[in-house]
Design a protein around this motif. Structure first.
Motif, PDB file in Angstrom:
ATOM      1  N   GLN A   1     -10.592  -1.842   4.585  1.00 20.23           N
ATOM      2  CA  GLN A   1     -10.953  -2.475   3.324  1.00 20.23           C
ATOM      3  C   GLN A   1      -9.714  -2.563   2.427  1.00 20.23           C
ATOM      4  O   GLN A   1      -9.122  -1.540   2.080  1.00 20.23           O
ATOM      5  N   PRO A   2      -9.302  -3.769   2.035  1.00 21.37           N
ATOM      6  CA  PRO A   2      -8.059  -3.917   1.269  1.00 21.37           C
ATOM      7  C   PRO A   2      -8.162  -3.528  -0.199  1.00 21.37           C
ATOM      8  O   PRO A   2      -7.146  -3.190  -0.822  1.00 21.37           O
ATOM      9  N   ASP A   3      -9.386  -3.563  -0.785  1.00 21.06           N
ATOM     10  CA  ASP A   3      -9.486  -3.418  -2.235  1.00 21.06           C
ATOM     11  C   ASP A   3     -10.374  -2.248  -2.690  1.00 21.06           C
ATOM     12  O   ASP A   3     -10.493  -2.005  -3.881  1.00 21.06           O
ATOM     13  N   ILE A   4     -11.019  -1.563  -1.764  1.00 25.55           N
ATOM     14  CA  ILE A   4     -11.864  -0.424  -2.123  1.00 25.55           C
ATOM     15  C   ILE A   4     -11.479   0.789  -1.283  1.00 25.55           C
ATOM     16  O   ILE A   4     -10.805   0.655  -0.256  1.00 25.55           O
ATOM     17  N   ASN A   5     -11.903   1.967  -1.719  1.00 23.43           N
ATOM     18  CA  ASN A   5     -11.562   3.191  -1.001  1.00 23.43           C
ATOM     19  C   ASN A   5     -12.748   4.145  -0.982  1.00 23.43           C
ATOM     20  O   ASN A   5     -13.829   3.841  -1.487  1.00 23.43           O
ATOM     21  N   GLU A   6     -12.529   5.325  -0.408  1.00 21.62           N
ATOM     22  CA  GLU A   6     -13.599   6.317  -0.253  1.00 21.62           C
ATOM     23  C   GLU A   6     -14.146   6.775  -1.604  1.00 21.62           C
ATOM     24  O   GLU A   6     -15.353   6.986  -1.761  1.00 21.62           O
ATOM     25  N   ARG A   7     -13.261   6.919  -2.573  1.00 23.39           N
ATOM     26  CA  ARG A   7     -13.681   7.385  -3.900  1.00 23.39           C
ATOM     27  C   ARG A   7     -14.630   6.379  -4.556  1.00 23.39           C
ATOM     28  O   ARG A   7     -15.634   6.763  -5.169  1.00 23.39           O
ATOM     29  N   MET A   8     -14.355   5.108  -4.401  1.00 22.79           N
ATOM     30  CA  MET A   8     -15.222   4.076  -4.977  1.00 22.79           C
ATOM     31  C   MET A   8     -16.586   4.070  -4.291  1.00 22.79           C
ATOM     32  O   MET A   8     -17.611   3.880  -4.952  1.00 22.79           O
ATOM     33  N   ARG A   9     -16.582   4.281  -2.994  1.00 23.77           N
ATOM     34  CA  ARG A   9     -17.866   4.372  -2.284  1.00 23.77           C
ATOM     35  C   ARG A   9     -18.670   5.556  -2.806  1.00 23.77           C
ATOM     36  O   ARG A   9     -19.886   5.455  -3.015  1.00 23.77           O
ATOM     37  N   ALA A  10     -18.029   6.697  -3.010  1.00 23.09           N
ATOM     38  CA  ALA A  10     -18.715   7.894  -3.504  1.00 23.09           C
ATOM     39  C   ALA A  10     -19.320   7.650  -4.884  1.00 23.09           C
ATOM     40  O   ALA A  10     -20.451   8.060  -5.166  1.00 23.09           O
ATOM     41  N   ILE A  11     -18.563   6.961  -5.760  1.00 23.74           N
ATOM     42  CA  ILE A  11     -19.074   6.655  -7.102  1.00 23.74           C
ATOM     43  C   ILE A  11     -20.308   5.766  -7.001  1.00 23.74           C
ATOM     44  O   ILE A  11     -21.301   5.966  -7.720  1.00 23.74           O
ATOM     45  N   LEU A  12     -20.257   4.772  -6.108  1.00 18.41           N
ATOM     46  CA  LEU A  12     -21.390   3.860  -5.928  1.00 18.41           C
ATOM     47  C   LEU A  12     -22.629   4.600  -5.445  1.00 18.41           C
ATOM     48  O   LEU A  12     -23.729   4.425  -5.995  1.00 18.41           O
ATOM     49  N   ILE A  13     -22.484   5.449  -4.422  1.00 18.32           N
ATOM     50  CA  ILE A  13     -23.639   6.161  -3.854  1.00 18.32           C
ATOM     51  C   ILE A  13     -24.213   7.137  -4.879  1.00 18.32           C
ATOM     52  O   ILE A  13     -25.438   7.252  -5.023  1.00 18.32           O
ATOM     53  N   ASP A  14     -23.346   7.826  -5.605  1.00 19.98           N
ATOM     54  CA  ASP A  14     -23.809   8.766  -6.628  1.00 19.98           C
ATOM     55  C   ASP A  14     -24.630   8.031  -7.693  1.00 19.98           C
ATOM     56  O   ASP A  14     -25.669   8.533  -8.151  1.00 19.98           O
ATOM     57  N   TRP A  15     -24.185   6.844  -8.078  1.00 22.88           N
ATOM     58  CA  TRP A  15     -24.918   6.040  -9.064  1.00 22.88           C
ATOM     59  C   TRP A  15     -26.248   5.544  -8.495  1.00 22.88           C
ATOM     60  O   TRP A  15     -27.271   5.571  -9.171  1.00 22.88           O
ATOM     61  N   LEU A  16     -26.246   5.117  -7.232  1.00 20.84           N
ATOM     62  CA  LEU A  16     -27.473   4.617  -6.612  1.00 20.84           C
ATOM     63  C   LEU A  16     -28.528   5.716  -6.480  1.00 20.84           C
ATOM     64  O   LEU A  16     -29.734   5.438  -6.539  1.00 20.84           O
ATOM     65  N   ILE A  17     -28.095   6.949  -6.287  1.00 21.01           N
ATOM     66  CA  ILE A  17     -29.051   8.059  -6.217  1.00 21.01           C
ATOM     67  C   ILE A  17     -29.774   8.206  -7.553  1.00 21.01           C
ATOM     68  O   ILE A  17     -30.981   8.469  -7.596  1.00 21.01           O
ATOM     69  N   GLU A  18     -29.069   8.001  -8.644  1.00 21.85           N
ATOM     70  CA  GLU A  18     -29.710   8.047  -9.961  1.00 21.85           C
ATOM     71  C   GLU A  18     -30.638   6.853 -10.168  1.00 21.85           C
ATOM     72  O   GLU A  18     -31.716   6.982 -10.753  1.00 21.85           O
ATOM     73  N   VAL A  19     -30.224   5.662  -9.689  1.00 26.49           N
ATOM     74  CA  VAL A  19     -31.075   4.477  -9.790  1.00 26.49           C
ATOM     75  C   VAL A  19     -32.349   4.682  -8.964  1.00 26.49           C
ATOM     76  O   VAL A  19     -33.460   4.361  -9.406  1.00 26.49           O
ATOM     77  N   HIS A  20     -32.186   5.220  -7.776  1.00 29.35           N
ATOM     78  CA  HIS A  20     -33.321   5.507  -6.903  1.00 29.35           C
ATOM     79  C   HIS A  20     -34.296   6.457  -7.590  1.00 29.35           C
ATOM     80  O   HIS A  20     -35.521   6.277  -7.535  1.00 29.35           O
TER      81      HIS A  20
END
Length: 399
Positions: free
Chosen positions: A171-190
């Protein structure tokens, strides 16, 4: 003539009643629409087991068979039955079902035939295989007759739900940290939307499988997340959040049409393959094999959701993650290493195979309340989730 008039009045009254009901929501009124289910209600807990079911899990011995026969027949029996047929005969006399009587183990059959004189009561109950489905034998929804075949199929196809643990390097523009932030936020949305537990696990799986195949710019990563949740909801939920809710929850960062366009791209990329085994389906079975209570279930799911956020846990297949979470939770609550033969049989994993993954889970448990990504810790620190996050980590596994 009077009877005809009465019928007309009755029909008219029924019609009026129907009109008065208006647009009623029948499913919600009779509570068939489950919006906020009790977590992990499909697993068997100790409290759900009746006295009879508990007895059926105990290995059959001559001494135990004698005590059962005495309880059924009343007065003490001088010569207790020493064979399966004699036990069954005593039960038939009281019109008892065969399924109600305990099932003798292989060792007991050898003992009855005279080939072995070892008493089963000298063997620890933890070292014997339990029939974990006996309590569900009369429940058609548990499909006891072929539940083992279902999980055998899950294990055979779980590779299809796995991704390359190094895919983020492409992935040229995203990294592991960004994925972690996304999943952490989705858990709250869920949690905010009160969705089913299955939905969260499928959402994360869809995200990883899509990112493995498609390059995504940084500004579109959140769009991928909310669209993956929309797809998972369509597959798992009874009622699906409307697209406008997702637009609102993402602070109008995307339009309705952008979400629909991303949905089309994702299903095309994944070839409409949404039916994949996630860690959730395995956890249900393994918790049942562990004869878990609610406290252990919540701790297991807490550990598992910590793994969803951590990119490094993608190296483990779903069934191993589920088994390791169950094992780690047991060790945490019991204060010692604990993995029964029943758990090993149904999970197909030994302690040695789980220890590496379990140690990483213990490390995640220790750090869960620190740093910026604390969504899972906050969720499981509430009374609704039994304050599972406040449980002591299984430090014994690090020794």
């Amino acid at each position: 003539m009077e009877r005809v008039d009465e019928n007309i009045r009755a029909i008219s009254k029924q019609s009026t009643g129907i009109r008065e009901m208006g647009n009623r929501r029948a499913l919600r009124d009779i509570e068939n629409l489950v919006r906020a289910p009790l977590p992990y209600a499909c697993t068997v807990t100790k409290k759900q087991l009746t006295e009879k079911n508990v007895a059926s899990h105990r290995p059959m011995t001559r001494r135990f068979a004698a005590s059962l026969a005495q309880k059924e027949q009343g007065p003490p029996v001088v010569n207790p039955p020493t064979s399966v047929s004699s036990v069954a005969t005593s039960h038939e006399a009281d019109h008892k079902s065969i399924s109600d009587s305990p099932i003798p183990m292989v060792e007991e059959l050898e003992d009855m035939s005279g080939e072995s004189e070892v008493e089963m009561e000298d063997v620890s109950e933890d070292n014997s295989l339990l029939d974990i489905d006996s309590a569900d034998a009369k429940d058609p929804l548990k499909v006891v007759d072929y539940v083992e075949e279902i999980y055998k199929t899950y294990r055979n196809i779980e590779e299809t739900s796995c991704v390359d643990p190094e895919y983020m390097a492409m992935q040229p523009d995203i990294n592991e940290r960004m994925r972690a932030i996304l999943i952490d936020w989705l858990i709250e949305v869920h949690y905010k939307f009160e969705l089913m537990d299955e939905t969260l696990y499928l959402t994360v799986n869809i995200i990883d499988r899509f990112l493995e195949r498609e390059s995504v710019p940084r500004k579109k990563l959140q769009l991928v997340g909310v669209t993956a949740m929309l797809l998972a909801c369509k597959y798992e939920e009874v009622t699906v959040p409307v697209v406008e809710d997702l637009v609102l929850i993402s602070d109008h960062a995307y339009t309705r049409q952008e979400i629909l366009d991303m949905e089309w791209l994702m299903v095309k990329t994944l070839q409409f393959n949404m039916s994949v085994p996630t860690p959730y389906v395995f956890m249900k079975r393994f918790l049942q094999a562990a004869q878990s209570d609610r406290q252990m279930e919540l701790l297991t799911f807490f550990l598992m959701e910590l793994c969803l956020v951590d990119y490094n846990m993608l190296r483990y297949r779903p069934s191993l993650l589920a088994a390791a979470a169950t094992y780690t939770a047991q060790c945490s609550l019991k204060g010692c290493k604990f993995w029964t033969k029943t758990c090993q049989f149904h999970s197909t994993y030994s302690e040695d195979q789980l220890i590496e993954c379990s140690r990483l889970m213990v490390d995640l448990h220790q750090k869960a309340g620190t740093g910026k990504l604390t969504g899972v810790h906050r969720k499981y620190s509430t009374y609704k989730y039994g304050c599972a996050a406040k449980s002591e980590p299984a430090l014994i596994l690090l020794e």
